[in-house]
Design a protein around this motif. Sequence first.
Motif, PDB file in Angstrom:
ATOM      1  N   LEU A  39       0.875  -1.200  -0.133  1.00  0.00           N
ATOM      2  CA  LEU A  39      -0.013   0.065  -0.020  1.00  0.00           C
ATOM      3  C   LEU A  39       0.920   1.053  -0.156  1.00  0.00           C
ATOM      4  CD1 LEU A  39      -2.713  -1.060   2.695  1.00  0.00           C
ATOM      5  CD2 LEU A  39      -3.010  -0.824   0.039  1.00  0.00           C
ATOM      6  N   LYS A  40       1.953   1.127   0.682  1.00  0.00           N
ATOM      7  CA  LYS A  40       2.661   2.406   0.816  1.00  0.00           C
ATOM      8  C   LYS A  40       3.710   2.679  -0.355  1.00  0.00           C
ATOM      9  CE  LYS A  40       6.728   4.524   3.288  1.00  0.00           C
ATOM     10  NZ  LYS A  40       7.648   4.213   4.522  1.00  0.00           N
ATOM     11  N   GLN A  41       3.953   1.523  -1.095  1.00  0.00           N
ATOM     12  CA  GLN A  41       4.729   1.715  -2.434  1.00  0.00           C
ATOM     13  C   GLN A  41       3.793   2.132  -3.531  1.00  0.00           C
ATOM     14  OE1 GLN A  41       4.733  -0.214  -5.581  1.00  0.00           O
ATOM     15  NE2 GLN A  41       6.728   0.509  -6.132  1.00  0.00           N
ATOM     16  N   GLY A  42       2.316   1.713  -3.334  1.00  0.00           N
ATOM     17  CA  GLY A  42       1.527   2.448  -4.206  1.00  0.00           C
ATOM     18  C   GLY A  42       0.752   3.668  -3.830  1.00  0.00           C
ATOM     19  N   ASN A  43       1.083   4.228  -2.956  1.00  0.00           N
ATOM     20  CA  ASN A  43       0.699   5.464  -2.264  1.00  0.00           C
ATOM     21  C   ASN A  43      -0.858   5.401  -2.149  1.00  0.00           C
ATOM     22  OD1 ASN A  43       0.933   8.088  -1.408  1.00  0.00           O
ATOM     23  ND2 ASN A  43       0.443   9.184  -3.372  1.00  0.00           N
ATOM     24  N   LEU A  44      -1.352   4.302  -1.463  1.00  0.00           N
ATOM     25  CA  LEU A  44      -2.820   3.738  -1.313  1.00  0.00           C
ATOM     26  C   LEU A  44      -3.009   3.993   0.024  1.00  0.00           C
ATOM     27  CD1 LEU A  44      -3.076   1.044  -4.071  1.00  0.00           C
ATOM     28  CD2 LEU A  44      -3.963   3.422  -4.237  1.00  0.00           C
ATOM     29  N   SER A  45      -4.201   4.421   0.364  1.00  0.00           N
ATOM     30  CA  SER A  45      -4.774   4.209   1.834  1.00  0.00           C
ATOM     31  C   SER A  45      -5.597   2.912   1.874  1.00  0.00           C
ATOM     32  CB  SER A  45      -5.732   5.329   2.017  1.00  0.00           C
ATOM     33  OG  SER A  45      -6.713   5.257   1.253  1.00  0.00           O
ATOM     34  N   PRO A  46      -5.801   2.403   2.805  1.00  0.00           N
ATOM     35  CA  PRO A  46      -6.422   1.015   2.981  1.00  0.00           C
ATOM     36  C   PRO A  46      -7.757   1.227   2.557  1.00  0.00           C
ATOM     37  CG  PRO A  46      -5.331   1.477   5.164  1.00  0.00           C
ATOM     38  CD  PRO A  46      -4.834   2.647   4.315  1.00  0.00           C
ATOM     39  N   GLN A  47      -8.483   2.602   2.877  1.00  0.00           N
ATOM     40  CA  GLN A  47      -9.618   2.728   2.475  1.00  0.00           C
ATOM     41  C   GLN A  47      -9.721   2.871   0.787  1.00  0.00           C
ATOM     42  OE1 GLN A  47      -8.066   4.598   4.712  1.00  0.00           O
ATOM     43  NE2 GLN A  47      -9.353   3.266   6.420  1.00  0.00           N
ATOM     44  N   GLU A  48      -8.855   2.771   0.014  1.00  0.00           N
ATOM     45  CA  GLU A  48      -8.967   2.990  -1.386  1.00  0.00           C
ATOM     46  C   GLU A  48      -8.906   1.584  -1.798  1.00  0.00           C
ATOM     47  OE1 GLU A  48      -6.738   6.424  -3.290  1.00  0.00           O
ATOM     48  OE2 GLU A  48      -5.582   5.843  -1.627  1.00  0.00           O
ATOM     49  N   ILE A  49      -8.592   0.577  -1.272  1.00  0.00           N
ATOM     50  CA  ILE A  49      -8.867  -0.544  -1.587  1.00  0.00           C
ATOM     51  C   ILE A  49     -10.285  -1.288  -1.576  1.00  0.00           C
ATOM     52  CG2 ILE A  49      -8.032  -2.932  -1.532  1.00  0.00           C
ATOM     53  CD1 ILE A  49      -5.866  -1.363  -2.401  1.00  0.00           C
ATOM     54  N   ASP A  50     -10.877  -1.706  -2.837  1.00  0.00           N
ATOM     55  CA  ASP A  50     -12.310  -1.654  -2.647  1.00  0.00           C
ATOM     56  C   ASP A  50     -12.193  -3.289  -3.190  1.00  0.00           C
ATOM     57  OD1 ASP A  50     -11.413  -1.607  -5.350  1.00  0.00           O
ATOM     58  OD2 ASP A  50     -13.480  -0.371  -6.144  1.00  0.00           O
ATOM     59  N   TYR A  51     -11.361  -3.912  -3.363  1.00  0.00           N
ATOM     60  CA  TYR A  51     -11.490  -5.448  -3.471  1.00  0.00           C
ATOM     61  C   TYR A  51     -10.316  -6.339  -3.140  1.00  0.00           C
ATOM     62  CZ  TYR A  51     -11.335  -9.978  -5.869  1.00  0.00           C
ATOM     63  OH  TYR A  51     -11.036 -11.332  -6.094  1.00  0.00           O
ATOM     64  N   ILE A  52     -10.389  -7.344  -2.479  1.00  0.00           N
ATOM     65  CA  ILE A  52      -9.083  -8.028  -2.141  1.00  0.00           C
ATOM     66  C   ILE A  52      -9.296  -9.617  -2.776  1.00  0.00           C
ATOM     67  CG2 ILE A  52      -8.060  -9.175  -0.260  1.00  0.00           C
ATOM     68  CD1 ILE A  52      -8.940  -6.894   1.551  1.00  0.00           C
ATOM     69  N   ASN A  53      -8.404 -10.126  -3.367  1.00  0.00           N
ATOM     70  CA  ASN A  53      -8.161 -11.490  -3.894  1.00  0.00           C
ATOM     71  C   ASN A  53      -7.179 -12.088  -2.887  1.00  0.00           C
ATOM     72  OD1 ASN A  53      -7.422 -13.940  -5.295  1.00  0.00           O
ATOM     73  ND2 ASN A  53      -8.894 -13.173  -6.597  1.00  0.00           N
ATOM     74  N   PRO A  54      -7.575 -12.748  -1.826  1.00  0.00           N
ATOM     75  CA  PRO A  54      -6.721 -13.378  -0.937  1.00  0.00           C
ATOM     76  C   PRO A  54      -6.040 -14.773  -1.323  1.00  0.00           C
ATOM     77  CG  PRO A  54      -8.609 -14.097  -0.243  1.00  0.00           C
ATOM     78  CD  PRO A  54      -8.808 -13.187  -1.491  1.00  0.00           C
ATOM     79  N   HIS A  55      -5.036 -14.995  -0.546  1.00  0.00           N
ATOM     80  CA  HIS A  55      -4.364 -16.390  -0.508  1.00  0.00           C
ATOM     81  C   HIS A  55      -5.271 -17.428  -0.442  1.00  0.00           C
ATOM     82  CE1 HIS A  55      -0.885 -19.004  -1.084  1.00  0.00           C
ATOM     83  NE2 HIS A  55      -1.248 -19.645   0.099  1.00  0.00           N
ATOM     84  N   GLY A  56      -6.154 -17.392   0.639  1.00  0.00           N
ATOM     85  CA  GLY A  56      -7.496 -18.112   0.745  1.00  0.00           C
ATOM     86  C   GLY A  56      -7.303 -19.610   0.384  1.00  0.00           C
ATOM     87  N   THR A  57      -6.536 -20.352   1.102  1.00  0.00           N
ATOM     88  CA  THR A  57      -6.236 -21.834   0.495  1.00  0.00           C
ATOM     89  C   THR A  57      -7.350 -22.778   1.199  1.00  0.00           C
ATOM     90  OG1 THR A  57      -4.858 -22.385   2.276  1.00  0.00           O
ATOM     91  CG2 THR A  57      -4.008 -21.398   0.548  1.00  0.00           C
ATOM     92  N   GLY A  58      -7.978 -22.549   2.438  1.00  0.00           N
ATOM     93  CA  GLY A  58      -8.875 -23.597   3.420  1.00  0.00           C
ATOM     94  C   GLY A  58      -7.760 -24.032   4.298  1.00  0.00           C
ATOM     95  N   SER A  59      -6.676 -23.398   4.480  1.00  0.00           N
ATOM     96  CA  SER A  59      -5.963 -23.990   5.852  1.00  0.00           C
ATOM     97  C   SER A  59      -6.614 -23.689   6.929  1.00  0.00           C
ATOM     98  CB  SER A  59      -4.421 -23.321   5.616  1.00  0.00           C
ATOM     99  OG  SER A  59      -3.882 -23.687   6.877  1.00  0.00           O
TER     100      SER A  59
END
Length: 409
Positions: free
Chosen positions: A288-308
């Motif tokens: 986020l810092k490298q992209g100069n983005l605030s958390p609030q600007e992220i409107d979608y997350i594709n997580p690692h999400g394995t089912g572990s």
Amino acid sequence: MKNQNQSELLITGVGITSAIGQGKAAFTPALMQGQHAFRVMQRPGRQKDTSFIGAEIPSLSYPERFSKRVLRTASFSGQVAMVTLQEAWDEANLAAVDPSRIGLVIGGSNLQQRDLIQTYENYKDRAHLVRPTYGISFMDSDLCGLCTEQFGIRGFAYTVGGASASGQVAILQAIQAVQTGQVDICIAMGALMDLTYWECQALRSLGAMGTDRYADEPAMACRPFDKNRDGFIYGESCGAVVIERADFAMSRQIKPYAILSGWAVAMDGNRNPNPSYEGEVQVIRRALKQGNLSPQEIDYINPHGTGSTIGDEIEIKAIQDCQLSHAYINATKSITGHGLSAAGTVEIIATLIQMKESRLHPTRNLEDPINSSFNWVRGQSVPHDIKHALSLSMGFGGINTAICLQNAK
């Protein structure tokens, strides 16, 4: 397309092969409808008095440019790599580019295990008759050789290993190659890791791969972020993305998928498979810092999400503590299975497709989320115009990666 900063890095072409479809035309509707291909795996070398569940590619369609001789001597991982690259190559019109200015980074290591074990079993009593091409094909670099030969790539090509983060590690290396001017265009591929019953058994014994709990209901086995998850379920897949600067894409009138706005890698300093909350928080904040983005600007997350059983809990806590629980979230692996070395690239492609479609795919089997306060996409796809997305990948050995994408519309 919006006016592009000429130095911005873009993704301009993608190729995808998975158990739910070869190519975007087949993959996209299957993804949006939550189709799956989970069953007891049938491919030779996958079972030995076992019944491991997974998702296998039903068949491959080969372009005429690939000779029967090449296909006959290539491993399954190599064949899938070539057909996947063909789609990305054509979409980005790479035939019009000086081949000495094109690079290739293939994410993954120990990719061809099933091909190796079949060779051992077929020639164990007659080793002197082993085919000479085995001297080439047992190395992962053979995928580089296959792809550079078939497509005429003359810049560079190499493999990078990052366990289940390999696909994103390949993208990060490709970004660096374009940024530093090593090449004008770099293809990043998450290659198909072709497991045998040996790896399946070891991964199950580690507590990573699912047990026989859903042996009679294979469709129910893959359930990231659900309270009744039982470990990851393997899924054959391969993805390729083309990365270049905006000015170079504009010179060929190529319409990009997205802008690469932020990225990061962070290590846990840990050899073992257990995830790290601190490492995941660190990599999210760095990206986020490298992209100069605030958390609030992220409107979608594709997580690692394995089912572990452990990994999903830690990932959700990291996302929440990074103030991202407002964003839509779904789990691509619930549909495709876990592609291991391919996963990070395949999930970037799934994110790009959702950007293009202005629609989010469902999460299969998310019946009882481990944290109900999140903005889950559950049983049905939902309309959403993604502006800024975050994609996460983690790998054994303490590897954490994150990539932020900005919609290029």
